[in-house]
Design a protein around this motif. Structure first.
Motif, mmCIF file in Angstrom:
data_model
loop_
_atom_site.group_PDB
_atom_site.id
_atom_site.type_symbol
_atom_site.label_atom_id
_atom_site.label_comp_id
_atom_site.label_asym_id
_atom_site.label_seq_id
_atom_site.Cartn_x
_atom_site.Cartn_y
_atom_site.Cartn_z
ATOM 1 N N UNK A 192 0.870 -1.174 0.000
ATOM 2 C CA UNK A 192 0.000 0.000 0.000
ATOM 3 C C UNK A 192 0.908 1.225 0.000
ATOM 4 N N UNK A 193 0.730 2.117 -0.962
ATOM 5 C CA UNK A 193 1.557 3.320 -1.042
ATOM 6 C C UNK A 193 0.728 4.560 -0.705
ATOM 7 N N UNK A 194 1.393 5.570 -0.178
ATOM 8 C CA UNK A 194 0.725 6.803 0.251
ATOM 9 C C UNK A 194 1.528 8.002 -0.253
ATOM 10 N N UNK A 195 0.804 9.082 -0.512
ATOM 11 C CA UNK A 195 1.453 10.334 -0.917
ATOM 12 C C UNK A 195 0.660 11.481 -0.296
ATOM 13 N N UNK A 207 -3.311 10.495 -0.288
ATOM 14 C CA UNK A 207 -3.757 9.634 -1.381
ATOM 15 C C UNK A 207 -3.077 8.277 -1.224
ATOM 16 N N UNK A 208 -3.786 7.210 -1.536
ATOM 17 C CA UNK A 208 -3.186 5.873 -1.393
ATOM 18 C C UNK A 208 -3.660 4.952 -2.504
ATOM 19 N N UNK A 209 -2.866 3.938 -2.731
ATOM 20 C CA UNK A 209 -3.195 2.900 -3.691
ATOM 21 C C UNK A 209 -2.572 1.594 -3.229
ATOM 22 N N UNK A 210 -3.008 0.486 -3.797
ATOM 23 C CA UNK A 210 -2.474 -0.810 -3.341
ATOM 24 C C UNK A 210 -2.420 -1.788 -4.503
ATOM 25 N N UNK A 212 1.578 2.488 -6.880
ATOM 26 C CA UNK A 212 1.761 3.924 -7.136
ATOM 27 C C UNK A 212 0.831 4.413 -8.241
ATOM 28 N N UNK A 213 0.671 3.596 -9.277
ATOM 29 C CA UNK A 213 -0.209 3.983 -10.387
ATOM 30 C C UNK A 213 -1.630 4.190 -9.877
ATOM 31 N N UNK A 214 -2.099 3.264 -9.020
ATOM 32 C CA UNK A 214 -3.452 3.412 -8.476
ATOM 33 C C UNK A 214 -3.518 4.618 -7.534
ATOM 34 N N UNK A 215 -2.434 4.824 -6.761
ATOM 35 C CA UNK A 215 -2.405 5.949 -5.825
ATOM 36 C C UNK A 215 -2.492 7.277 -6.567
ATOM 37 N N UNK A 227 -3.794 7.781 -9.463
ATOM 38 C CA UNK A 227 -5.130 7.891 -10.036
ATOM 39 C C UNK A 227 -6.110 8.436 -8.993
ATOM 40 N N UNK A 228 -5.999 7.929 -7.756
ATOM 41 C CA UNK A 228 -6.876 8.405 -6.683
ATOM 42 C C UNK A 228 -6.523 9.854 -6.319
ATOM 43 N N UNK A 229 -5.241 10.172 -6.439
ATOM 44 C CA UNK A 229 -4.808 11.535 -6.139
ATOM 45 C C UNK A 229 -5.477 12.525 -7.094
ATOM 46 N N UNK A 230 -5.570 12.153 -8.366
ATOM 47 C CA UNK A 230 -6.225 12.999 -9.350
ATOM 48 C C UNK A 230 -7.706 13.147 -9.021
ATOM 49 N N UNK A 231 -8.318 12.027 -8.602
ATOM 50 C CA UNK A 231 -9.737 12.058 -8.272
ATOM 51 C C UNK A 231 -10.003 12.963 -7.072
ATOM 52 N N UNK A 232 -9.049 12.982 -6.095
ATOM 53 C CA UNK A 232 -9.228 13.811 -4.904
ATOM 54 C C UNK A 232 -9.143 15.304 -5.251
ATOM 55 N N UNK A 233 -8.405 15.660 -6.304
ATOM 56 C CA UNK A 233 -8.240 17.060 -6.681
ATOM 57 C C UNK A 233 -9.386 17.585 -7.538
ATOM 58 N N UNK A 234 -10.205 16.658 -8.036
ATOM 59 C CA UNK A 234 -11.312 17.084 -8.903
ATOM 60 C C UNK A 234 -12.437 17.718 -8.079
#
Length: 524
Positions: free
Chosen positions: A404-407, A491-494, A512-515, A517-524
């Motif tokens: 699980x990665x976080x940023x 933001x996180x992905x797994x 990281x790729x999924x993380x 993607x979620x990061x982009x969704x959080x900024x929308x």
């Protein structure tokens, strides 16, 4: 050595329990003690069965004689005044033995007695022919003189016991969480056993403590265990590279202890009759130590520290030989010299072993600090990139492992707008949330400035989406507290390791790729 250490500790615990039971269940058979004085028999005769008869003419001692007092060791006693029995000390058969042990006999004499007869019968052949001294009168000053005479040896014995207790407690405290060996433990146990045995052998113990059958058992059992504790200490202290003979001696010692207890419990042979078995173990121990020390001397393996040990061991050898020789010659226990020799041995080697222990503790603490610095992130307390790289390079099986990665969102703008001090608080609080939620499942790492990851060994069994929702909830709680003057976002992905993956880094890349993607969704 851990197995033998466990055997030694278990044997000591069992012995202490047996001593306590002996003290409880034989207390009613104890002989009371009062004052002492002196007297010389008019005649002495010995019968064919080993019984010794002492005849006294008391007319020259005045009208008010008071009492006659004498010491006996594993002997039956009958005292007659004018042909009438006034005192008897007989066998008390129990699991602990069939003798009264060694004790002071106090016989109250009638005021008009002129003739006195004392019959002393050995409980078994090994105690025949003991030299007897008799004391007459009722003066408390005589009792105190006997106490003062025996007090130096008793005090030294108590000091040995207290030193042993201190060493054992000290080892118990410092060895937890450290790489400290059992050297101090063995020395502490040996000192406790030696102190108990030595104190119990003095006249102070015989005069003060009434339960002499219990005292007799304590003396025998402590002497039985001492060789094992002693040889384990010396082997550990001298770093003797032998993994066979010292174990054989220890196991032989345990077998002898069990055999002596079986023989005593069945009545075939009692402790006093099998004492020579324990002496054989002691002799084997001395021979073993003499051989290994001689080998070290020949190979020039002795430094200054070992030379101190050799000098004190020589004193111990001499005192042990003198003690055993005196025992078989007269049945007397060791005096002040032997106790001082052992006390010197314990203090000298105990201080040196303690110094080594302190040095090892300091070294272990430094190593621990260096390891923590090398593997832990100083800001967040999480494992750092070094720890992450070490894990993925040394772990052999990643099957079912989840990464699980976080940023952290907007960390750069936080630093630009509020300064790095607030940015550090952002990182610390975000890391605390990540660790509080994910640490129960796996290890959490800070692998970059605002990049984190968690490696979950059994990832397939974790409902990761529920855990992520908990992460987002805790982030909202943190933002509502307004601890940081900017909104925290994580933001996180797994991703899960599959049979097609060759290394864990590929799994982290997918996470990281999924993380992102979620990061982009959080900024929308």
């Amino acid at each position: 050595m851990k197995r033998e250490q466990g055997i030694l500790i278990g044997t000591v615990i069992a012995a202490i329990i047996m001593m306590f039971l002996c003290s409880v269940f034989t207390f009613s058979d104890a002989v009371s003690e009062k004052a002492l004085t002196t007297c010389i028999p008019e005649s002495v005769s010995i019968t064919e069965d080993g019984k010794t008869q002492y005849d006294f003419n008391l007319q020259s001692y005045g009208q008010d004689i008071g009492s006659i007092v004498f010491y006996s060791s594993h002997q039956r006693i009958n005292v007659y005044a004018q042909g009438e029995e006034i005192y008897r000390l007989s066998n008390k058969r129990s699991i602990w033995g069939n003798t009264p042990g060694w004790t002071w006999n106090f016989v109250k004499l009638p005021s008009d007695v002129d003739r006195l007869q004392i019959e002393i019968s050995p409980c078994y052949k090994e105690v025949e022919g003991q030299k007897q001294e008799f004391y007459i009168g009722g003066g408390n000053d005589i009792y105190m003189k006997l106490l003062r005479k025996a007090m130096p040896a008793f005090i030294i014995s108590v000091v040995i016991l207290l030193v042993g207790l201190y060493i054992t407690i000290y080892w118990t405290i410092v060895h937890k969480g450290s790489q400290i060996d059992g050297t101090l433990l063995y020395l502490g146990i040996f000192s406790i056993l030696l102190g108990l045995w030595s104190a119990n052998e003095t006249d102070v113990s015989a005069l003060i403590f009434a339960n002499r059958q219990a005292g007799s058992y304590i003396a025998f059992v402590t002497l039985m265990i001492m060789p094992m504790a002693f040889i384990m200490f010396v082997k550990s202290f001298l770093e003797i590279n032998d993994n066979l003979f010292w174990k054989l001696i220890c196991y032989f010692n345990v077998i002898i202890i069990l055999l002596e207890h079986i023989l005593n419990a069945t009545g075939i042979y009692y402790f006093r009759q099998t004492l020579w078995m324990t002496h054989i173990v002691i002799i084997l121990m001395l021979i073993y130590l003499f051989v290994v020390i001689t080998i070290k001397i020949i190979r020039r393996q002795l430094d200054t520290r070992y030379k101190y040990c050799i000098l004190t061991l020589i004193l111990v050898f001499l005192s042990t030989i003198i003690d055993m020789a005196g025992y078989y010659k007269s049945g007397n226990n060791s005096g002040v010299f032997g106790r001082i020799a052992f006390l010197l041995f314990i203090l000298v080697l105990g201080l040196d072993a303690s110094r080594q222990t302190v040095a090892r503790l300091k070294k272990g603490r430094r190593i621990g600090e260096l390891e923590q610095f090398a593997l832990n992130d100083s800001m967040t307390g999480m494992y750092n990139r070094n720890a992450y790289d070490y894990y993925i390079n040394n772990e052999k099986c990643f099957d079912g492992c989840m990464v699980v990665t976080f940023d952290l969102n907007n960390l750069k703008s936080c630093n630009d707008n509020y300064g790095h001090r607030v940015g550090d608080a952002y990182i610390i609080n975000a890391a605390r949330i990540i660790e509080n939620i994910f640490e129960r499942y796996g290890k959490c790492y800070r692998i970059g400035g605002d990049e984190f990851c968690c490696i979950i060994p059994k990832g397939k069994s974790v409902d990761i989406e529920r855990v992520i929702r908990k992460l987002y909830h805790d982030v909202d709680v943190l933002n509502n507290k307004r601890i940081i003057p900017t909104e925290v976002g994580i933001a996180c992905g797994y991703a899960v390791f599959t049979v097609d993956d060759m290394e864990l880094e590929r799994v982290r890349e997918r996470a990281d790729e999924e993380m992102y993607q979620r990061k982009k969704e959080m900024k929308m």
